[in-house]
Design an enzyme around this catalytic site. Structure first.
Site, PDB file in Angstrom:
ATOM      1  N   CYS A  44      -4.114  -1.619  -2.211  1.00 59.26           N
ATOM      2  CA  CYS A  44      -4.800   0.178  -1.886  1.00 59.26           C
ATOM      3  C   CYS A  44      -5.707   0.022  -2.942  1.00 59.26           C
ATOM      4  O   CYS A  44      -5.241  -0.310  -3.960  1.00 59.26           O
ATOM      5  CB  CYS A  44      -3.721   1.121  -2.195  1.00 59.26           C
ATOM      6  N   ASN A  45      -6.858   0.841  -3.010  1.00 61.20           N
ATOM      7  CA  ASN A  45      -7.371   0.894  -4.113  1.00 61.20           C
ATOM      8  C   ASN A  45      -7.107   1.997  -4.875  1.00 61.20           C
ATOM      9  O   ASN A  45      -6.979   1.792  -6.140  1.00 61.20           O
ATOM     10  CB  ASN A  45      -8.721   1.621  -2.905  1.00 61.20           C
ATOM     11  N   THR A  46      -6.194   3.206  -4.633  1.00 53.75           N
ATOM     12  CA  THR A  46      -5.443   4.255  -5.242  1.00 53.75           C
ATOM     13  C   THR A  46      -4.833   3.504  -6.678  1.00 53.75           C
ATOM     14  O   THR A  46      -5.226   3.239  -8.194  1.00 53.75           O
ATOM     15  CB  THR A  46      -4.844   4.981  -4.923  1.00 53.75           C
TER      16      THR A  46
ATOM     17  N   ASP B  52       0.895  -0.769   0.095  1.00 57.43           N
ATOM     18  CA  ASP B  52      -0.009  -0.034  -0.018  1.00 57.43           C
ATOM     19  C   ASP B  52       0.751   1.151   0.636  1.00 57.43           C
ATOM     20  O   ASP B  52       1.870   1.203   0.376  1.00 57.43           O
ATOM     21  CB  ASP B  52      -0.628   0.263   1.019  1.00 57.43           C
ATOM     22  N   SER B  53       0.058   2.354  -0.182  1.00 61.71           N
ATOM     23  CA  SER B  53       0.956   3.571  -0.400  1.00 61.71           C
ATOM     24  C   SER B  53       1.688   3.530   1.508  1.00 61.71           C
ATOM     25  O   SER B  53       2.475   4.395   1.956  1.00 61.71           O
ATOM     26  CB  SER B  53       0.271   4.837  -0.501  1.00 61.71           C
TER      27      SER B  53
ATOM     28  N   CYS C 139     -11.073   2.973   0.579  1.00 55.89           N
ATOM     29  CA  CYS C 139      -9.566   3.473   0.450  1.00 55.89           C
ATOM     30  C   CYS C 139      -9.317   2.983   2.016  1.00 55.89           C
ATOM     31  O   CYS C 139     -10.309   2.896   3.009  1.00 55.89           O
ATOM     32  CB  CYS C 139      -8.694   4.813   1.272  1.00 55.89           C
ATOM     33  N   THR C 140      -8.125   1.502   1.870  1.00 57.46           N
ATOM     34  CA  THR C 140      -7.787   1.148   2.875  1.00 57.46           C
ATOM     35  C   THR C 140      -7.059   1.810   3.676  1.00 57.46           C
ATOM     36  O   THR C 140      -6.779   1.249   4.925  1.00 57.46           O
ATOM     37  CB  THR C 140      -6.506  -0.383   2.315  1.00 57.46           C
ATOM     38  N   HIS C 141      -7.046   2.750   4.115  1.00 56.27           N
ATOM     39  CA  HIS C 141      -6.423   3.770   5.139  1.00 56.27           C
ATOM     40  C   HIS C 141      -7.973   3.734   6.145  1.00 56.27           C
ATOM     41  O   HIS C 141      -8.213   4.042   7.407  1.00 56.27           O
ATOM     42  CB  HIS C 141      -6.218   5.300   5.188  1.00 56.27           C
TER      43      HIS C 141
ATOM     44  N   TYR D 280      -1.168   8.182  -2.174  1.00 58.46           N
ATOM     45  CA  TYR D 280      -0.511   7.859  -4.027  1.00 58.46           C
ATOM     46  C   TYR D 280      -2.123   8.911  -4.288  1.00 58.46           C
ATOM     47  O   TYR D 280      -2.373   9.432  -5.930  1.00 58.46           O
ATOM     48  CB  TYR D 280      -1.119   6.889  -4.133  1.00 58.46           C
ATOM     49  N   GLY D 281      -3.127   9.579  -2.890  1.00 55.28           N
ATOM     50  CA  GLY D 281      -4.184   9.850  -3.769  1.00 55.28           C
ATOM     51  C   GLY D 281      -4.593  10.958  -4.897  1.00 55.28           C
ATOM     52  O   GLY D 281      -5.356  11.249  -5.971  1.00 55.28           O
TER      53      GLY D 281
ATOM     54  N   GLU E 198      -1.764   8.038   9.047  1.00 59.34           N
ATOM     55  CA  GLU E 198       0.056   7.699   9.180  1.00 59.34           C
ATOM     56  C   GLU E 198       1.184   8.398   9.857  1.00 59.34           C
ATOM     57  O   GLU E 198       2.044   8.102  10.635  1.00 59.34           O
ATOM     58  CB  GLU E 198       0.408   8.404   7.507  1.00 59.34           C
TER      59      GLU E 198
END
Ligand code: DGL
Length: 253
Positions: free
Chosen positions: A71-73, A8-9, A181-183, A40-41, A149
């Site tokens: 990561c969806n993005t 993921d980012s 979004c996985t966050h 990344y968004g 983050e």
């Protein structure tokens, strides 16, 4: 035993790893957080494709049999490129628009995701299949990734940031919120508290975990003996930047 590479980012993909480990507790995992290049968004598809390539090579070099793009993005921007360039199975994220559209009572669903995901053709195609039957309201989760983050998962600041992006969806009548979004699942307690009991919040990670089981079973890659190889760690954490939050969130999974 399968070695599952996952990236993921940043730390968000740990929300996917958490669901995967529930159904596959005896495999080995290598998690890569690209937090030196997060978020990344707002980045271009080309930039994300190049990062995804670099990370995929690194995970393959370390023995990954399958790669989860948690990561969806990155899924939207790069999974087609990755599948074309590498001979290894890739599992990506899929915003849960379908279960949301099937379950809504108000006829309005809200999607929270990054700007990159909301403009990716993968998402637009999914949306296109359902938007005749339900109203789909979207909002970028502004600042959500940064909160996670920083490891700031609750408190007054997290509430303020989440409310600013969630409230417009609730005001539009959404009774179902899709986390694209996985966050964002790390902010679930705040999201659910602000949304109230009448609103269902959907995280697609359990569905992604089931898909991974399906792919690994099909390829005969699942761990056939019980227990892990004591020589190799069950979870290896790698990061392109400071690993502090990653390690902290991973230890609480
Ligand atoms: N966790 C990611 C996603 O699913 C990336 C968020 C970002 O880096 O902007 O979209």
């Amino acid at each position: 035993m399968a070695v599952i590479g996952i990236f993921d980012s940043g730390s968000g993909g740990l929300s996917v790893l958490r669901e995967i480990r529930k159904v596959l507790p005896s495999e080995r995992y290598i998690y890569y957080s690209d937090n030196a290049h997060c978020p990344y968004g707002e980045k271009s598809a080309e930039y994300i494709q190049e990062r995804a390539r670099v990370i995929t090579r690194l995970l393959l070099d370390r023995g990954a049999d399958v790669i989860v793009v948690a990561c969806n993005t990155a899924t939207g921007a790069a999974i087609a490129t990755l599948r074309a360039e590498f001979d290894v199975p890739f599992i990506g994220m899929e915003p849960a628009v379908k279960p949301a559209a099937l379950g809504t009572r108000s006829g309005v669903i809200g999607v929270l995701a990054t700007a990159g995901t909301l403009k990716a053709s993968k998402y637009l195609n999914t949306k296109g299949k359902f938007q005749d039957n339900v109203r789909i309201e979207e909002h970028v989760g502004e600042g959500f990734v940064q909160l996670v983050e920083r490891g700031e998962l609750d408190g007054p600041e997290a509430e303020r940031v989440v409310r600013a992006s969630l409230q417009p969806l609730l005001d539009a009548g959404a009774d179902t919120i899709v986390l694209g979004c996985t966050h964002y699942p790390f902010l679930l307690p705040v999201i659910e508290r602000l949304a109230g009991p009448g609103v269902r919040v959907i995280d697609p990670a359990p569905a992604v975990a089931r898909q991974l089981v399906h792919i690994l079973t099909e390829r005969g890659l699942l761990n056939s003996h019980s227990g892990l190889d004591p020589e190799s760690p069950a979870l290896e954490l790698l990061a392109s930047g400071d690993p502090t939050t990653l390690q902290r969130l991973a230890s609480n999974l």
